[in-house]
Design an enzyme around this catalytic site. Structure first.
Site, mmCIF file in Angstrom:
data_model
loop_
_atom_site.group_PDB
_atom_site.id
_atom_site.type_symbol
_atom_site.label_atom_id
_atom_site.label_comp_id
_atom_site.label_asym_id
_atom_site.label_seq_id
_atom_site.Cartn_x
_atom_site.Cartn_y
_atom_site.Cartn_z
ATOM 1 N N THR A 164 -35.513 -19.651 25.706
ATOM 2 C CA THR A 164 -35.459 -19.452 24.228
ATOM 3 C C THR A 164 -34.589 -20.188 23.658
ATOM 4 O O THR A 164 -34.875 -20.319 22.210
ATOM 5 C CB THR A 164 -34.717 -17.979 24.217
ATOM 6 O OG1 THR A 164 -33.440 -18.099 24.893
ATOM 7 C CG2 THR A 164 -35.515 -16.814 24.679
ATOM 8 N N HIS A 171 -37.822 -11.748 35.192
ATOM 9 C CA HIS A 171 -37.228 -13.122 34.622
ATOM 10 C C HIS A 171 -37.428 -14.406 35.531
ATOM 11 O O HIS A 171 -36.738 -15.333 35.091
ATOM 12 C CB HIS A 171 -35.744 -12.820 34.202
ATOM 13 C CG HIS A 171 -35.486 -11.995 32.744
ATOM 14 N ND1 HIS A 171 -35.697 -12.547 31.679
ATOM 15 C CD2 HIS A 171 -35.495 -10.972 32.954
ATOM 16 C CE1 HIS A 171 -35.451 -11.716 31.065
ATOM 17 N NE2 HIS A 171 -35.391 -10.585 31.318
ATOM 18 N N LYS A 194 -33.529 -27.164 35.288
ATOM 19 C CA LYS A 194 -33.523 -27.478 34.100
ATOM 20 C C LYS A 194 -33.489 -29.083 33.645
ATOM 21 O O LYS A 194 -33.674 -29.691 32.783
ATOM 22 C CB LYS A 194 -32.369 -26.822 33.145
ATOM 23 C CG LYS A 194 -32.613 -25.322 33.107
ATOM 24 C CD LYS A 194 -31.382 -24.578 32.449
ATOM 25 C CE LYS A 194 -31.449 -23.269 32.431
ATOM 26 N NZ LYS A 194 -32.332 -22.925 31.331
ATOM 27 N N LYS A 209 -27.628 -25.928 27.352
ATOM 28 C CA LYS A 209 -27.962 -24.766 28.350
ATOM 29 C C LYS A 209 -27.216 -24.910 29.645
ATOM 30 O O LYS A 209 -26.495 -25.526 30.113
ATOM 31 C CB LYS A 209 -29.510 -24.890 28.590
ATOM 32 C CG LYS A 209 -30.117 -26.225 29.145
ATOM 33 C CD LYS A 209 -31.683 -26.320 29.440
ATOM 34 C CE LYS A 209 -32.320 -26.792 28.152
ATOM 35 N NZ LYS A 209 -33.290 -25.418 27.904
ATOM 36 N N ARG A 210 -27.541 -23.630 30.397
ATOM 37 C CA ARG A 210 -26.732 -23.530 31.671
ATOM 38 C C ARG A 210 -27.282 -24.853 32.505
ATOM 39 O O ARG A 210 -28.312 -25.308 32.384
ATOM 40 C CB ARG A 210 -27.181 -22.317 32.429
ATOM 41 C CG ARG A 210 -26.701 -21.039 32.136
ATOM 42 C CD ARG A 210 -25.133 -21.120 31.974
ATOM 43 N NE ARG A 210 -24.578 -20.971 33.384
ATOM 44 C CZ ARG A 210 -24.264 -20.059 33.956
ATOM 45 N NH1 ARG A 210 -24.157 -18.909 33.377
ATOM 46 N NH2 ARG A 210 -23.719 -20.383 35.322
ATOM 47 N N LYS A 224 -35.047 -21.494 19.399
ATOM 48 C CA LYS A 224 -34.127 -21.803 18.169
ATOM 49 C C LYS A 224 -34.251 -23.283 17.600
ATOM 50 O O LYS A 224 -34.071 -23.501 16.408
ATOM 51 C CB LYS A 224 -32.600 -21.584 18.849
ATOM 52 C CG LYS A 224 -32.516 -20.080 19.599
ATOM 53 C CD LYS A 224 -31.202 -20.138 20.205
ATOM 54 C CE LYS A 224 -31.297 -18.896 21.353
ATOM 55 N NZ LYS A 224 -30.261 -19.167 22.321
HETATM 56 C C1 LIG Z 1 -30.125 -19.436 23.696
HETATM 57 C C2 LIG Z 1 -29.319 -19.468 24.492
HETATM 58 C C3 LIG Z 1 -29.277 -19.748 25.824
HETATM 59 C C4 LIG Z 1 -30.528 -19.980 26.547
HETATM 60 O O1 LIG Z 1 -31.093 -21.254 26.510
HETATM 61 P P1 LIG Z 1 -32.175 -21.912 27.367
HETATM 62 O O2 LIG Z 1 -32.562 -23.389 26.516
HETATM 63 O O3 LIG Z 1 -33.557 -20.868 26.921
HETATM 64 O O4 LIG Z 1 -31.949 -21.740 28.651
HETATM 65 C C5 LIG Z 1 -28.329 -19.861 26.602
HETATM 66 N N1 LIG Z 1 -26.938 -19.860 26.138
HETATM 67 C C6 LIG Z 1 -26.705 -19.689 24.649
HETATM 68 C C7 LIG Z 1 -25.299 -19.632 24.472
HETATM 69 C C8 LIG Z 1 -27.848 -19.390 23.990
HETATM 70 O O5 LIG Z 1 -27.698 -19.003 22.603
#
Ligand SMILES: *Cc1c(COP(=O)(O)O)cnc(C)c1O
Length: 810
Positions: A658, A360, A556, A550-551, A662
């Site tokens: 991911t 990862h 990022k 996101k984190r 979404k």
């Molecule tokens: C999908 C998801 C992530 C991953 O998000 P990235 O933008 O790909 O870092 C992190 N936290 C939650 C709660 C998510 O649903």
């Protein structure tokens, strides 16, 4: 053959059955009548009633696999970011309406009850959420599978924002009990630590110095249309002796409980670090604890049903989600050799055929390694096996004529400085498949971190681009859009997300465009209402909702977004008369507790929000919101209400992402770099339907290796300079003007994440977004083309590829 256990003749009967079950459970399992019942009692009764429905399917699924003597998939992951389960289970079983009706009979509202369920946040971010999406897709594709992890008592911390700062509070998701899980006392294993490896008449035996017991807690995972129910098995720990009576009687009441505390600490808390290794001994103990329990369970099941342990690879495919469970390679070797009497070479064949490993991250500093003395102290027998494995690997490398440098890069043991065990090398050597999670990431694996291992084992590396489950991330979180799509193209897409492509023919259809727009607006109104209640802020639902959730991590680049926000703010203030596109900039995400800069970025977002949101010159043209406690449930609210998805990582640093998938699935346009899965999203939705900016991964590498000079770039770009200087000089932090001086100095001096290099391109891309937004019909058509073409990013597609190429189960 599948039996129809509870496909009701009609839905009224079903809801009456459910209601009767709920009332029975309320009385006989919860022990209350309707008058005494509190809302949590109703919630638990509803879940237990539904669970009874699920159990029949669960038992049926398991017996089918037994009878077929089928191969099972085992997904080992230190994290499962599950979120809530009630809506998911109801929707996948097609019982949402029926449950709603059953509850309404008693004056209850399903949507409100759903809100009582705590978010099961046993993960940090993308890696843990991937594991949860995979579990759902495995069940939906009717693949027999177990997920294995830890039943953390405290999952991901709850984030509160105090005066703009992140405050971490324990998340107590088990406070009201967990009606979904089954404790399996009979599935318990001893897990050892320390001691020594003793040579006996029949080979080497490990005699641990301490032991704890791992107990299984099973949660059913319901696939789409209830096709199959798989098991998520999470391990809890307990002491073999609940109390040391001798110590207790001697008055040492704390010492008497030391074993209990030791065991408890193994499952007490999830390490809240993302994209950086946790490092401490307790973490290594956690990793071994759940890995050993899982491998013992798999071996026990195999021997029980299939007899000969040598056939393990025919009946079990074990996938390692990152290196956290990589010690599994040594653990399986130990069981095969020491307990089952296999020769080393034979055990090694069985092991490699059984394991697959998913990588990862490429960040060298994020690759897990453990100090050799620590590993040897905790796992003396595994240490011997690692040496033995390593000598075989190195011998092979020398045989094909690899140089000394190449051989030492391949070694499972890093000999430089303090000696450490490289978990990625152990996983690579011990698996028959090593996969990356997006095309670019997989190519970079071959040329960077794993270049030498790839040369030695050229057939191992393969790509499996990540995916997300369209059940949770479209159907459940966005029923409005799901309804509009059904009306437009029928409901085949519910069973096969690729069928969304039928929307392409309608992308320019004005009526569909209006319906999609109306749903988006309704979702934005709902989000605005929610945030009004949560934070007291008023948002204009006709503004563009521009979202980065996101984190919080420097790679990022939330900071790039914030600096651009400040630049935009400056421009609006200088020219308030221009017809700016009104924007709501939404941020959300947690920072690892020890990650200073990430926490400072959260504070900066809040400082900017305070200033911008109270500026009468700007008014509704710009609002900045930092949503506290970002988690799965919050994502389910925000994503359907988003217009613009910010996927702006430094190219080459986001393995896949991911979140990007979404958003596109819910009709947001992406502004993003050519990084991770963004590239493949672009290829699927078309270059015209995504906004790409910035350096490529190759260019980033070249700039870093060359004479990149961020100071010069900042000084020569007036907008960037003004924004950076403003932040640096305390415009947004008058109470502590120097607060961000260090953060901004870092940009001038090194700027590892290339914010300065990408700023101008990003800023132009944002103005391009504005132009597109003004063309409402064009924006709608692009949004529809995004929805139409991201069906490929369903985790069903991802899992089908794993099943076919890695696991051999399809
Ligand atoms: C999908 C998801 C992530 C991953 O998000 P990235 O933008 O790909 O870092 C992190 N936290 C939650 C709660 C998510 O649903």
């Amino acid at each position: 053959m599948r039996s129809a256990i509870f496909l009701p003749a009609n839905s009224d009967i079903k809801s009456e059955q459910l209601e009767a079950r709920i009332m029975n459970i309320l009385r006989h399992r919860i022990g209350k009548n309707e008058t005494a019942a509190k809302e949590h009692d109703w919630f638990a009764s509803a879940v237990l009633a539904l669970r009874d429905e699920i159990i029949d399917r669960w038992i049926e699924s398991t017996s089918r696999t037994h009878e077929a003597k089928g191969k099972r998939v085992y997904y080992l992951s230190l994290e499962f970011l599950i979120g809530r389960l009630l809506r998911d289970a109801l929707s996948n079983l097609g019982l949402t309406k029926e449950m709603d009706r059953a509850l309404r009979e008693h004056g209850l509202n399903l949507a409100e009850l759903e809100e009582l369920e705590p978010d099961a946040a046993l993960g940090n971010g993308g890696l843990g959420r991937l594991a949860a999406c995979f579990m759902e897709s495995l069940a939906s594709l009717d693949i027999p599978a177990y997920g294995y992890g830890i039943r953390y008592v405290n999952g991901m911390f709850r984030q509160r924002i105090d005066d703009g700062w992140q405050v971490e509070l324990p998340e107590t998701w088990l406070a009201h009990g967990n009606p979904w899980e089954f404790e399996r006392r009979e599935s318990a294993y001893r897990i050892g630590f320390g001691g020594e490896a003793v040579v006996t008449d029949d080979g080497v035996k490990w005699v641990p110095a301490e032991e704890v017991e791992a107990t299984a807690f099973d949660t059913p995972v319901v696939g789409w249309r209830g096709k199959r129910v798989n098991t998520l098995r999470l391990w809890s720990a307990s002491a073999l002796d609940p109390i040391k009576l001798e110590a207790f009687n001697a008055g040492d009441h704390v010492g008497a409980l030391v074993d209990v505390l030791r065991a408890d600490s193994l499952v007490r808390v999830l390490y809240p670090a993302d994209s950086s290794p946790a490092g401490q001994e307790l973490r290594l103990r956690q990793e071994y604890f759940f890995t050993s329990a899982s491998i013992q369970d798999i071996v026990r099941r195999h021997v029980q049903y299939h007899g000969d342990i040598r056939t393990l690879p025919d009946k079990a495919a074990i996938q390692l989600n990152d290196t956290h469970p990589a010690v599994a390679v040594a653990e399986l070797m130990r069981l095969l050799i020491d307990d089952h009497g296999l020769e080393f070479a034979e055990a090694w064949d069985v092991t490699r055929e059984t394991f697959g490993y998913t990588n990862h991250t490429l960040l060298p500093e994020a690759l897990e390694s453990w100090p050799l003395p620590l590993f040897e102290r905790l796992f003396p027998r595994h240490m011997q096996l690692v040496y033995q494995i390593n000598s075989g690997v190195l011998k092979q490398a020398r045989e094909i004529g690899m140089s000394w440098d190449e051989v030492s890069a391949i070694s499972l043991i890093d000999e430089g400085g303090d000696r450490r065990i490289r978990m990625a090398n152990l996983a690579f050597a011990g698996a028959h498949s090593v996969n990356g999670v997006a095309a670019l990431h997989t190519e970079l694996m071959k040329t960077t971190v794993f270049a030498d291992l790839h040369k030695l084992y050229p057939d191992k590396i393969n790509n499996k681009t990540n995916g997300v489950t369209p059940r949770r991330w479209l159907q459940q979180c966005n029923p409005g859009l799901t309804g509009v799509i059904k009306e437009a193209i029928g409901d085949e897409f519910l069973d096969d997300a690729m069928k969304l492509s039928a929307l392409n023919a309608l992308a320019d259809d004005a009526a569909l465009g209006e319906h999609v727009l109306a749903v988006k607006r309704a979702n934005k109104v709902a989000l605005a209402d929610h945030l009004k209640g949560l934070m007291g802020i008023s948002l204009n639902p006709d503004a563009m909702f521009d979202v980065q959730i996101k984190r919080i991590h420097e790679y990022k680049r939330q900071l790039l977004n914030l600096i651009e926000t400040v630049a935009l703010y400056d421009q609006i203030r200088s020219h308030p008369e221009i017809d700016w596109v009104p924007r709501v900039k939404i941020f959300g995400g947690k920072a690892a507790s020890s990650y200073h800069n990430a926490k400072l970025i959260i504070k900066l977002a809040n400082d900017i929000a305070r200033r911008v949101n109270s500026d009468p010159v700007v008014g509704d043209l710009l609002k900045v919101v930092f949503v506290p406690n970002y988690n799965v449930s919050m994502a389910e609210r925000i994503i359907p209400a988003s217009d613009l998805s910010e996927q702006i990582s430094t190219a080459g640093m986001e393995a896949s992402g991911t979140g990007n998938m979404k958003f596109a699935l819910n009709g947001a346009l992406t502004i993003g770099t050519l990084d991770g899965a963004n590239i493949e999203i672009m290829e699927h939705v078309g270059r015209e339907n995504i906004v790409i900016f910035g350096l490529t991964a190759e260019e980033v590498a070249a700039q870093r290796a060359g004479d990149y000079n961020p100071r010069e770039i900042i000084e020569n770009n007036p907008e960037l300079r003004q924004a950076v200087q403003g932040i640096s000089s305390g415009v947004f932090s008058p109470d502590d003007p120097k607060r961000y001086a260090g953060l901004m100095d870092g940009l001038y001096d090194s700027d590892w994440f290339m914010l300065a290099a990408d700023f101008e391109s990003y800023s132009e891309a944002q103005r391009d977004v504005d132009r597109r937004w003004r063309d409402t019909a064009g924006w709608q058509a692009a949004a529809i083309r995004n929805i139409a073409n991201v069906g490929w990013f369903s985790s069903d597609r991802t899992i089908s590829e794993y099943a076919r190429d890695i696991w051999g189960v399809m």
